[in-house]
Design an enzyme around this catalytic site. Structure first.
Site, PDB file in Angstrom:
ATOM      1  N   ARG A  91       0.546  -1.058  -0.171  1.00  0.00           N
ATOM      2  CA  ARG A  91       0.231   0.121   0.442  1.00  0.00           C
ATOM      3  C   ARG A  91       1.151   0.982   0.166  1.00  0.00           C
ATOM      4  O   ARG A  91       1.765   1.158   0.674  1.00  0.00           O
ATOM      5  CB  ARG A  91      -0.863  -0.159   1.175  1.00  0.00           C
ATOM      6  CG  ARG A  91      -1.682  -1.669   1.403  1.00  0.00           C
ATOM      7  CD  ARG A  91      -3.098  -0.507   2.278  1.00  0.00           C
ATOM      8  NE  ARG A  91      -3.702  -2.042   2.464  1.00  0.00           N
ATOM      9  CZ  ARG A  91      -4.999  -2.450   2.260  1.00  0.00           C
ATOM     10  NH1 ARG A  91      -5.769  -1.001   1.785  1.00  0.00           N
ATOM     11  NH2 ARG A  91      -6.080  -3.190   2.907  1.00  0.00           N
ATOM     12  N   ILE A  92       0.338   2.269  -0.624  1.00  0.00           N
ATOM     13  CA  ILE A  92       0.951   3.386  -0.913  1.00  0.00           C
ATOM     14  C   ILE A  92       0.593   4.657   0.413  1.00  0.00           C
ATOM     15  O   ILE A  92      -0.552   4.518   0.683  1.00  0.00           O
ATOM     16  CB  ILE A  92       0.582   4.277  -1.520  1.00  0.00           C
ATOM     17  CG1 ILE A  92       0.962   3.782  -3.536  1.00  0.00           C
ATOM     18  CG2 ILE A  92       1.377   5.929  -1.657  1.00  0.00           C
ATOM     19  CD1 ILE A  92       0.525   4.173  -4.235  1.00  0.00           C
ATOM     20  N   LEU A  93       2.038   4.930   1.650  1.00  0.00           N
ATOM     21  CA  LEU A  93       1.938   5.552   2.446  1.00  0.00           C
ATOM     22  C   LEU A  93       1.269   7.027   2.696  1.00  0.00           C
ATOM     23  O   LEU A  93       2.038   7.527   0.980  1.00  0.00           O
ATOM     24  CB  LEU A  93       3.259   5.539   3.212  1.00  0.00           C
ATOM     25  CG  LEU A  93       3.558   4.398   3.936  1.00  0.00           C
ATOM     26  CD1 LEU A  93       4.601   3.761   4.661  1.00  0.00           C
ATOM     27  CD2 LEU A  93       2.566   3.150   5.406  1.00  0.00           C
ATOM     28  N   ASN A 107      12.422   1.624   1.300  1.00  0.00           N
ATOM     29  CA  ASN A 107      11.534   0.673   0.656  1.00  0.00           C
ATOM     30  C   ASN A 107      12.410  -0.450  -0.744  1.00  0.00           C
ATOM     31  O   ASN A 107      13.359   0.032  -1.036  1.00  0.00           O
ATOM     32  CB  ASN A 107      10.545   0.945  -0.522  1.00  0.00           C
ATOM     33  CG  ASN A 107       9.685   0.383  -0.470  1.00  0.00           C
ATOM     34  OD1 ASN A 107       9.236  -0.665  -0.374  1.00  0.00           O
ATOM     35  ND2 ASN A 107       8.634   0.621  -2.249  1.00  0.00           N
ATOM     36  N   HIS A 109      12.121  -2.011  -4.020  1.00  0.00           N
ATOM     37  CA  HIS A 109      11.286  -2.202  -5.084  1.00  0.00           C
ATOM     38  C   HIS A 109      12.465  -2.791  -5.932  1.00  0.00           C
ATOM     39  O   HIS A 109      13.348  -3.079  -6.429  1.00  0.00           O
ATOM     40  CB  HIS A 109      11.085  -0.839  -6.024  1.00  0.00           C
ATOM     41  CG  HIS A 109      10.321  -0.835  -6.619  1.00  0.00           C
ATOM     42  ND1 HIS A 109       8.882  -0.914  -6.755  1.00  0.00           N
ATOM     43  CD2 HIS A 109      10.441  -0.698  -8.031  1.00  0.00           C
ATOM     44  CE1 HIS A 109       8.529  -1.144  -8.212  1.00  0.00           C
ATOM     45  NE2 HIS A 109       9.486  -0.497  -9.052  1.00  0.00           N
ATOM     46  N   ASP A 141       9.835   8.667  -0.148  1.00  0.00           N
ATOM     47  CA  ASP A 141       9.051  10.273  -0.334  1.00  0.00           C
ATOM     48  C   ASP A 141       7.676  10.525  -1.176  1.00  0.00           C
ATOM     49  O   ASP A 141       6.332   9.037  -0.824  1.00  0.00           O
ATOM     50  CB  ASP A 141      10.295  10.438  -0.971  1.00  0.00           C
ATOM     51  CG  ASP A 141      10.106  10.687  -2.732  1.00  0.00           C
ATOM     52  OD1 ASP A 141       9.031  10.217  -3.014  1.00  0.00           O
ATOM     53  OD2 ASP A 141      10.678  11.279  -3.293  1.00  0.00           O
ATOM     54  N   GLY A 143       6.036  10.889  -3.384  1.00  0.00           N
ATOM     55  CA  GLY A 143       6.111  10.353  -5.160  1.00  0.00           C
ATOM     56  C   GLY A 143       5.443   8.620  -4.741  1.00  0.00           C
ATOM     57  O   GLY A 143       6.218   7.817  -3.524  1.00  0.00           O
ATOM     58  N   ASP A 145       7.816   5.088  -5.537  1.00  0.00           N
ATOM     59  CA  ASP A 145       8.714   4.802  -6.077  1.00  0.00           C
ATOM     60  C   ASP A 145       9.584   6.081  -6.565  1.00  0.00           C
ATOM     61  O   ASP A 145      10.816   5.638  -7.391  1.00  0.00           O
ATOM     62  CB  ASP A 145       8.912   3.171  -6.728  1.00  0.00           C
ATOM     63  CG  ASP A 145       7.703   3.101  -5.744  1.00  0.00           C
ATOM     64  OD1 ASP A 145       7.901   1.992  -4.960  1.00  0.00           O
ATOM     65  OD2 ASP A 145       7.857   1.897  -6.693  1.00  0.00           O
TER      66      ASP A 145
END
Ligand code: GRF
Length: 201
Positions: A91-93, A107, A109, A141, A143, A145
């Site tokens: 999930r995107i924080l 992260n 990736h 940050d 955005g 990735d």
């Protein structure tokens, strides 16, 4: 002396978490807590087997997505980790969390960023017929990735590769690199210079 504590966030199989757990005896960090958004995540069972405290925070159990985000924030604040590691957290924080823990979230990736950000990075790389791909460990940050790159590993694409086979080899490379990157970040001074992380040796 106490080792720097990390919080690991994971949604799935948890092979990266397992590498972090396995290597903590050889390196100077300790997995203090594993947080997941999915009850069935194998990562939770792996943490329990290693007697690491777990927190299951499933969005469906909260009144709103904001309430869920706030609980994640509160849980991490209470753990007060040196670093938060997203190891297959799907999930995107939100900005709330990213800003609160600026330069404290790492992260991993499965592509050589900035190539193939977002979902299905491995399939995207295969579809583009690249000769090699890999994995990127980067700070998070606002955005998707896009944050400062700490470390990258390359993996060759083989002629007969399927997304699954290629992803397995990328994961092996991630399992090898991620514990060392965590150790590096929590035990050294470093700065973000021109969009990448530079360690002050
Ligand atoms: C890794 O490839 C990671 O880069 C991606 O999700 C995968 C996690 O694998 N974000 P696992 O759940 O740790 O086995």
């Amino acid at each position: 002396m106490n080792k720097p504590k990390i919080v690991v966030m994971a949604s799935g199989e948890g092979s990266l978490l397992q590498a972090l757990l396995d290597q903590q005896k050889n390196l100077n960090y300790e997995v203090g807590m594993v947080l997941s958004d999915k009850k069935e995540a194998r990562a939770l069972a792996r943490a329990q087997a290693a007697t690491v405290p777990t927190q299951l925070l499933e969005p469906k159990n909260f009144e709103s997505i904001d309430a869920w985000h706030f609980e994640i924030l509160r849980t991490i604040q209470a753990a007060n980790p040196a670093l938060i590691v997203l190891a297959g957290f799907m999930r995107i924080l939100p900005e709330l969390i990213v800003l609160e823990f600026q330069n404290k979230i790492l992260n991993s990736h499965p592509s050589l960023l900035p190539l193939f950000p977002g979902l299905n990075a491995v399939a995207q790389a295969l579809a583009e017929n690249v000769q090699e791909t890999g994995a990127t460990m980067h700070l998070v940050d606002q955005g998707v990735d896009t944050g400062p790159i700490v470390h990258q590993v390359t993996v060759k694409v083989l002629p007969q590769d399927t997304p699954e086979a290629l992803h397995q080899r990328i994961k092996l490379a991630e399992q090898e690199a991620l514990p060392k990157v965590v150790d590096l970040l929590v035990n050294n001074q470093w700065q973000v210079v021109g969009g990448k992380v530079v360690i002050d040796y």
